[in-house]
Design a protein around this motif. Structure first.
Motif, mmCIF file in Angstrom:
data_model
loop_
_atom_site.group_PDB
_atom_site.id
_atom_site.type_symbol
_atom_site.label_atom_id
_atom_site.label_comp_id
_atom_site.label_asym_id
_atom_site.label_seq_id
_atom_site.Cartn_x
_atom_site.Cartn_y
_atom_site.Cartn_z
ATOM 1 N N ALA A 27 0.838 -1.206 0.000
ATOM 2 C CA ALA A 27 0.000 0.000 0.000
ATOM 3 C C ALA A 27 0.872 1.255 0.000
ATOM 4 O O ALA A 27 0.562 2.245 -0.686
ATOM 5 N N LEU A 28 1.977 1.213 0.759
ATOM 6 C CA LEU A 28 2.911 2.345 0.772
ATOM 7 C C LEU A 28 3.536 2.531 -0.606
ATOM 8 O O LEU A 28 3.639 3.666 -1.106
ATOM 9 N N GLY A 29 3.940 1.426 -1.216
ATOM 10 C CA GLY A 29 4.525 1.504 -2.553
ATOM 11 C C GLY A 29 3.560 2.108 -3.565
ATOM 12 O O GLY A 29 3.946 2.942 -4.400
ATOM 13 N N GLU A 30 2.298 1.707 -3.456
ATOM 14 C CA GLU A 30 1.271 2.246 -4.362
ATOM 15 C C GLU A 30 1.116 3.753 -4.135
ATOM 16 O O GLU A 30 1.008 4.528 -5.086
ATOM 17 N N TYR A 31 1.113 4.144 -2.874
ATOM 18 C CA TYR A 31 0.977 5.561 -2.523
ATOM 19 C C TYR A 31 2.142 6.379 -3.093
ATOM 20 O O TYR A 31 1.956 7.496 -3.592
ATOM 21 N N LEU A 32 3.356 5.800 -3.036
ATOM 22 C CA LEU A 32 4.556 6.499 -3.513
ATOM 23 C C LEU A 32 4.767 6.350 -5.018
ATOM 24 O O LEU A 32 5.630 7.020 -5.590
ATOM 25 N N LYS A 59 18.793 7.297 8.926
ATOM 26 C CA LYS A 59 18.907 8.586 9.602
ATOM 27 C C LYS A 59 19.064 9.713 8.584
ATOM 28 O O LYS A 59 19.892 9.629 7.674
ATOM 29 N N GLY A 60 18.218 10.729 8.711
ATOM 30 C CA GLY A 60 18.345 11.901 7.855
ATOM 31 C C GLY A 60 17.557 11.860 6.558
ATOM 32 O O GLY A 60 17.554 12.834 5.800
ATOM 33 N N ASN A 61 16.852 10.755 6.282
ATOM 34 C CA ASN A 61 16.079 10.651 5.042
ATOM 35 C C ASN A 61 14.701 11.315 5.239
ATOM 36 O O ASN A 61 13.660 10.660 5.244
ATOM 37 N N GLU A 62 14.735 12.641 5.402
ATOM 38 C CA GLU A 62 13.525 13.377 5.779
ATOM 39 C C GLU A 62 12.456 13.360 4.690
ATOM 40 O O GLU A 62 11.263 13.316 4.985
ATOM 41 N N GLU A 63 12.882 13.414 3.440
ATOM 42 C CA GLU A 63 11.914 13.459 2.338
ATOM 43 C C GLU A 63 11.025 12.213 2.344
ATOM 44 O O GLU A 63 9.791 12.309 2.267
ATOM 45 N N LEU A 64 11.654 11.049 2.464
ATOM 46 C CA LEU A 64 10.881 9.804 2.495
ATOM 47 C C LEU A 64 10.038 9.729 3.762
ATOM 48 O O LEU A 64 8.882 9.287 3.729
ATOM 49 N N LEU A 65 10.580 10.182 4.874
ATOM 50 C CA LEU A 65 9.860 10.120 6.144
ATOM 51 C C LEU A 65 8.579 10.949 6.093
ATOM 52 O O LEU A 65 7.522 10.509 6.565
ATOM 53 N N ILE A 66 8.640 12.122 5.514
ATOM 54 C CA ILE A 66 7.453 12.983 5.397
ATOM 55 C C ILE A 66 6.396 12.292 4.546
ATOM 56 O O ILE A 66 5.198 12.316 4.864
ATOM 57 N N GLN A 67 6.823 11.639 3.463
ATOM 58 C CA GLN A 67 5.883 10.916 2.597
ATOM 59 C C GLN A 67 5.229 9.750 3.344
ATOM 60 O O GLN A 67 4.027 9.505 3.207
ATOM 61 N N ILE A 68 6.025 9.039 4.144
ATOM 62 C CA ILE A 68 5.499 7.903 4.900
ATOM 63 C C ILE A 68 4.485 8.365 5.942
ATOM 64 O O ILE A 68 3.423 7.744 6.119
ATOM 65 N N ASP A 69 4.802 9.464 6.627
ATOM 66 C CA ASP A 69 3.858 9.998 7.621
ATOM 67 C C ASP A 69 2.525 10.364 6.972
ATOM 68 O O ASP A 69 1.453 10.091 7.528
ATOM 69 N N SER A 70 2.597 10.982 5.804
ATOM 70 C CA SER A 70 1.367 11.344 5.077
ATOM 71 C C SER A 70 0.591 10.103 4.667
ATOM 72 O O SER A 70 -0.641 10.061 4.759
ATOM 73 N N PHE A 71 1.327 9.075 4.224
ATOM 74 C CA PHE A 71 0.681 7.807 3.848
ATOM 75 C C PHE A 71 -0.061 7.189 5.038
ATOM 76 O O PHE A 71 -1.215 6.774 4.904
ATOM 77 N N ILE A 72 0.608 7.114 6.198
ATOM 78 C CA ILE A 72 -0.018 6.491 7.380
ATOM 79 C C ILE A 72 -1.291 7.230 7.760
ATOM 80 O O ILE A 72 -2.327 6.611 8.043
#
Length: 237
Positions: A32-37, A190-203
């Protein structure tokens, strides 16, 4: 490509189907995360103690493996917002005369934990008078309890509930929480903020659209009913 690390040894969250393919709640969540991204997903089956190193070396992009957010882990990886919460519980040998976690903290008592888990951390910190054995797999811990080689196994509530159901003649489950809840998160390097923001939005979106309700209905319907009847908080609430 989104490469996702998980240890496929923790049903119904991370496991394999009859054909040997990745299966379970975390697998569905990863797809589902992969689909979102908009990225195809590849699951990398990795031993538990190799999950964080695989992030650090770039072998995987994320870890989705029922991983508890702890201060120690936050020192080396970054976590998403929590998507689930769990409590520790005890699988006890029926002849062990154990009714609560404190009963284990005495000489002669043997406590099994899975290496590197929060159960391992709890036992090492709080059960200093007992013998604590850190084993490499959940199955080994359960087997030792059923055979009477260990008095108890400390793991999460849901697994303890399921293992007691599978071994009703030799074990009992003590499901009453004995410490605060633990939050599970998706880990990135550590430090991969761009992906982290996308994951938070997905959740946030996945939850709002009922994704976790669907996963519960698919994999954990009976457990949810039992937890509701016992008045225990549910993983995804």
């Amino acid at each position: 490509m989104l490469t996702v690390g998980m240890e496929l040894a923790y049903p119904p969250f991370e496991t394999k189907d009859e054909q040997g393919n990745p299966s379970g709640i975390s697998v569905d969540l990863a797809y589902a995360l992969g689909e979102y991204l908009g990225r195809p997903v590849q699951i990398e089956n990795t031993n538990w103690d190799g999950l964080i190193p695989s992030l650090q070396t770039g072998k995987v992009d994320v870890v989705i493996s029922s991983m508890t957010i702890t201060d120690e882990r936050k020192d080396v990886v970054d976590f998403s917002v929590p998507y689930a919460k769990s409590y520790l519980a005890l699988l006890v040998n029926k002849n062990a005369n154990i009714n609560q976690a404190e009963d284990l903290n005495q000489p002669g008592k043997v406590v099994d934990v899975k290496k590197g888990t929060t159960g391992n951390i709890y036992a090492t910190k709080n059960l200093t008078n007992a013998t604590v054995n850190a084993l490499s797999s959940e199955t080994a811990c359960v087997t030792e309890v059923t055979q009477g080689k260990a008095d108890a196994f400390i793991y999460d509530q849901l697994t303890i509930y399921r293992q007691n159901k599978a071994n009703p003649d030799t074990t009992k489950a003590i499901l009453i929480p004995f410490q605060d809840s633990e939050s599970w998160g998706i880990a990135v390097n550590k430090g991969n903020e761009e992906l982290l923001i996308q994951i938070d939005s997905f959740i946030e979106e996945f939850k709002a659209q009922g994704g976790f309700v669907e996963l519960t209905d698919k994999y954990l319907k009976e457990e949810k009913q039992t937890f509701d009847a016992l008045g225990f908080p549910w993983f995804f609430d």
